[in-house]
Design an enzyme around this catalytic site. Structure first.
Site, PDB file in Angstrom:
ATOM      1  N   LYS A  39      48.990  35.661  38.690  1.00 28.87           N
ATOM      2  CA  LYS A  39      48.942  37.127  38.671  1.00 28.87           C
ATOM      3  C   LYS A  39      47.599  37.614  39.229  1.00 28.87           C
ATOM      4  O   LYS A  39      46.670  36.823  39.384  1.00 28.87           O
ATOM      5  CB  LYS A  39      49.152  37.630  37.244  1.00 28.87           C
ATOM      6  CG  LYS A  39      48.057  37.212  36.285  1.00 28.87           C
ATOM      7  CD  LYS A  39      48.406  37.570  34.842  1.00 28.87           C
ATOM      8  CE  LYS A  39      47.324  37.086  33.897  1.00 28.87           C
ATOM      9  NZ  LYS A  39      47.717  37.243  32.489  1.00 28.87           N
ATOM     10  N   ARG A 135      50.746  43.353  21.637  1.00 30.66           N
ATOM     11  CA  ARG A 135      50.636  43.930  22.970  1.00 30.66           C
ATOM     12  C   ARG A 135      52.067  44.057  23.494  1.00 30.66           C
ATOM     13  O   ARG A 135      52.683  45.083  23.372  1.00 30.66           O
ATOM     14  CB  ARG A 135      49.748  43.031  23.839  1.00 30.66           C
ATOM     15  CG  ARG A 135      49.202  43.703  25.054  1.00 30.66           C
ATOM     16  CD  ARG A 135      48.229  42.807  25.801  1.00 30.66           C
ATOM     17  NE  ARG A 135      48.794  41.529  26.194  1.00 30.66           N
ATOM     18  CZ  ARG A 135      48.151  40.612  26.903  1.00 30.66           C
ATOM     19  NH1 ARG A 135      46.905  40.826  27.291  1.00 30.66           N
ATOM     20  NH2 ARG A 135      48.724  39.481  27.230  1.00 30.66           N
ATOM     21  N   TYR A 267      16.405  50.199  42.214  1.00 32.19           N
ATOM     22  CA  TYR A 267      16.684  51.502  41.617  1.00 32.19           C
ATOM     23  C   TYR A 267      16.244  51.532  40.161  1.00 32.19           C
ATOM     24  O   TYR A 267      16.505  50.592  39.408  1.00 32.19           O
ATOM     25  CB  TYR A 267      18.183  51.807  41.683  1.00 32.19           C
ATOM     26  CG  TYR A 267      18.660  52.156  43.076  1.00 32.19           C
ATOM     27  CD1 TYR A 267      18.166  53.269  43.749  1.00 32.19           C
ATOM     28  CD2 TYR A 267      19.612  51.374  43.713  1.00 32.19           C
ATOM     29  CE1 TYR A 267      18.609  53.589  45.022  1.00 32.19           C
ATOM     30  CE2 TYR A 267      20.065  51.684  44.980  1.00 32.19           C
ATOM     31  CZ  TYR A 267      19.549  52.798  45.629  1.00 32.19           C
ATOM     32  OH  TYR A 267      19.989  53.113  46.881  1.00 32.19           O
ATOM     33  N   MET A 315      24.505  48.578  45.664  1.00 37.37           N
ATOM     34  CA  MET A 315      25.857  48.502  46.212  1.00 37.37           C
ATOM     35  C   MET A 315      26.032  47.292  47.132  1.00 37.37           C
ATOM     36  O   MET A 315      27.036  46.587  47.071  1.00 37.37           O
ATOM     37  CB  MET A 315      26.194  49.789  46.964  1.00 37.37           C
ATOM     38  CG  MET A 315      27.601  49.788  47.513  1.00 37.37           C
ATOM     39  SD  MET A 315      27.978  51.248  48.485  1.00 37.37           S
ATOM     40  CE  MET A 315      28.319  52.436  47.221  1.00 37.37           C
TER      41      MET A 315
HETATM   42  C1  PLP Z   1      47.541  35.887  31.986  1.00 37.80           C
HETATM   43  C2  PLP Z   1      48.498  35.208  31.097  1.00 37.80           C
HETATM   44  C3  PLP Z   1      48.378  33.838  30.834  1.00 37.80           C
HETATM   45  C4  PLP Z   1      47.215  33.010  31.332  1.00 37.80           C
HETATM   46  O1  PLP Z   1      46.120  33.201  30.478  1.00 37.80           O
HETATM   47  P1  PLP Z   1      44.737  32.392  30.681  1.00 37.80           P
HETATM   48  O2  PLP Z   1      43.899  32.793  29.532  1.00 37.80           O
HETATM   49  O3  PLP Z   1      44.166  32.880  31.982  1.00 37.80           O
HETATM   50  O4  PLP Z   1      45.095  30.963  30.723  1.00 37.80           O
HETATM   51  C5  PLP Z   1      49.354  33.239  30.084  1.00 37.80           C
HETATM   52  N1  PLP Z   1      50.399  33.958  29.575  1.00 37.80           N
HETATM   53  C6  PLP Z   1      50.524  35.275  29.795  1.00 37.80           C
HETATM   54  C7  PLP Z   1      51.682  36.002  29.209  1.00 37.80           C
HETATM   55  C8  PLP Z   1      49.584  35.944  30.552  1.00 37.80           C
HETATM   56  O5  PLP Z   1      49.715  37.255  30.761  1.00 37.80           O
END
Ligand code: PLP
Length: 372
Positions: A39, A135, A267, A315
């Site tokens: 992802k 969640r 800065y 930046m």
């Molecule tokens: C992102 C995600 C993972 C991977 O998690 P990591 O901590 O990066 O290994 C696994 N399961 C779900 C449902 C996720 O959204």
């Protein structure tokens, strides 16, 4: 000539980390398969690049975006692909079917949509249970309705392969075992009276759980950050876990300033020289994805030597201390994170996690492959 900044991706390291995740997941004696979680553009590493690196070893690929799933299919990926948030509307189901995608179902409405769509073929379903993360996921009071939907689908021969899934909230936390056990207990309790549950597959573990709690591996694990060489734990570094860095962000010194005691840098003048100081100016700033909130003192490697940043990140540039790096000067190579400079250390100094550094790599930074 372009600006000297670039990120390189080490495909061999990515494969090493994937295979390590799968070996860990089999420590309990089972033979767990592993979804490569790609992802967020493979945590900033490039979706197609990561998929190509893992194409001949990965059991499957998991991501969020249906368009990204289609891109994987168009790139020739044949393995199962799992949509971690499932589908968003009925129209998505046709795409899932065409491209043979597996879907997470985390709300009752998704299951109802699926049943009403009367698809000509069954989609593999990951039924996500909320066991305490709060969640995504179905909660205990919804389960009788879920069961009715599933039974109706089964009666119409419209129920495909089913996997039960949950996600841990505290697998990465010191002393998180209690929370893991509590979630496992809830998981078992939620499904105890389902007649077929023993025949279903189970998927629970993210990277932290894979590394620390082999008992959670079951049939499919879901490694993300460990694939990219990041440690999920604050107190355990990637090297000690045998993880190899995949992304290395490199740049060069653009300019050097020799400053006297009392002079400031950058800065806001937040760094004040306590000794005559050689300041190296690096071609990397927050518009490249380097965290602006990384304070002075964040580790950085210049000409192979470890030193630290000075003052605020701009930046397009940041400053570092070359006073004790006599060999370094204009054009010296810099490693912001990756090979020789663990991203986890930079992230910790900036009060974040390596996930965020990787995902924030800016579009303007060219990405190339490490040649084997
Ligand atoms: C992102 C995600 C993972 C991977 O998690 P990591 O901590 O990066 O290994 C696994 N399961 C779900 C449902 C996720 O959204």
């Amino acid at each position: 000539m372009p600006r000297p900044i670039a990120a390189s991706i080490d495909r061999a390291a990515l494969r090493h980390n994937y295979l390590l995740a799968r070996r860990h997941a089999s420590r309990g004696g089972g033979r767990a398969k592993a979804w490569a979680v790609v992802k967020a553009n493979a945590y900033g590493h490039g979706l197609l690049r990561a998929a190509a690196a893992l194409a001949d070893v990965a059991d499957g690929f998991a991501l969020l975006d249906i368009d990204e799933a289609v891109r994987l299919r168009e790139a020739g990926i044949r393995q199962p692909i799992l949509l971690l948030e499932g589908f968003f509307e009925t129209a998505d189901l046709a795409v899932c079917l065409t491209h043979d995608l597996s879907v997470v179902i985390h709300r009752l409405e998704q299951l109802q949509m699926l049943r009403q769509a009367r698809l000509p073929r069954c989609l593999p379903i990951y039924l996500k249970l909320n066991t305490g993360m709060n969640r995504l996921g179905l909660s205990a009071p919804q389960l009788p309705a879920v069961r009715r939907e599933l039974e109706a689908m089964a009666a119409a021969s419209e129920l495909g392969e089913l996997t039960l899934m949950t996600h841990f909230a505290e697998a990465d936390v010191e002393g998180g075992e209690q929370c893991i056990d509590w979630q496992l207990e809830r998981f078992a309790g939620m499904t105890a009276d389902w007649p077929d549950v023993a025949s279903w597959q189970v998927s629970m573990a993210n990277s932290a759980a894979i590394l620390r709690y082999p008992k959670t591996a079951h049939d499919w694990v879901r490694p993300g950050i460990m694939l990219y060489g990041g440690s999920p734990f604050a107190a355990e570094d990637a090297t000690s876990l045998d993880l190899k860095p995949v992304m290395t962000l490199r740049s060069r010194i653009l300019a050097v300033q020799e400053i006297a005691v009392g002079e400031r840098v950058g800065y806001g003048g937040t760094f004040v020289a306590q000794r005559p100081t050689r300041v190296g100016v690096v071609a990397c700033g927050y518009a490249d994805g380097y965290p602006r909130h990384a304070p002075g003192g964040t580790p950085i490697v210049v000409a192979g030597q470890r030193t630290q940043t000075l003052g605020r990140v701009s930046m397009d540039m940041l400053a570092c201390d070359l006073t004790d790096c006599p060999a370094a000067g204009v054009d010296s190579p810099v490693v912001l994170w990756g090979e020789g400079m663990p991203a986890d250390e930079v992230a910790a100094a900036a009060g974040t996690i390596s996930y965020e550094l990787f995902c924030a790599l800016a579009r303007r930074v060219p990405v190339c492959d490490v040649l084997a």
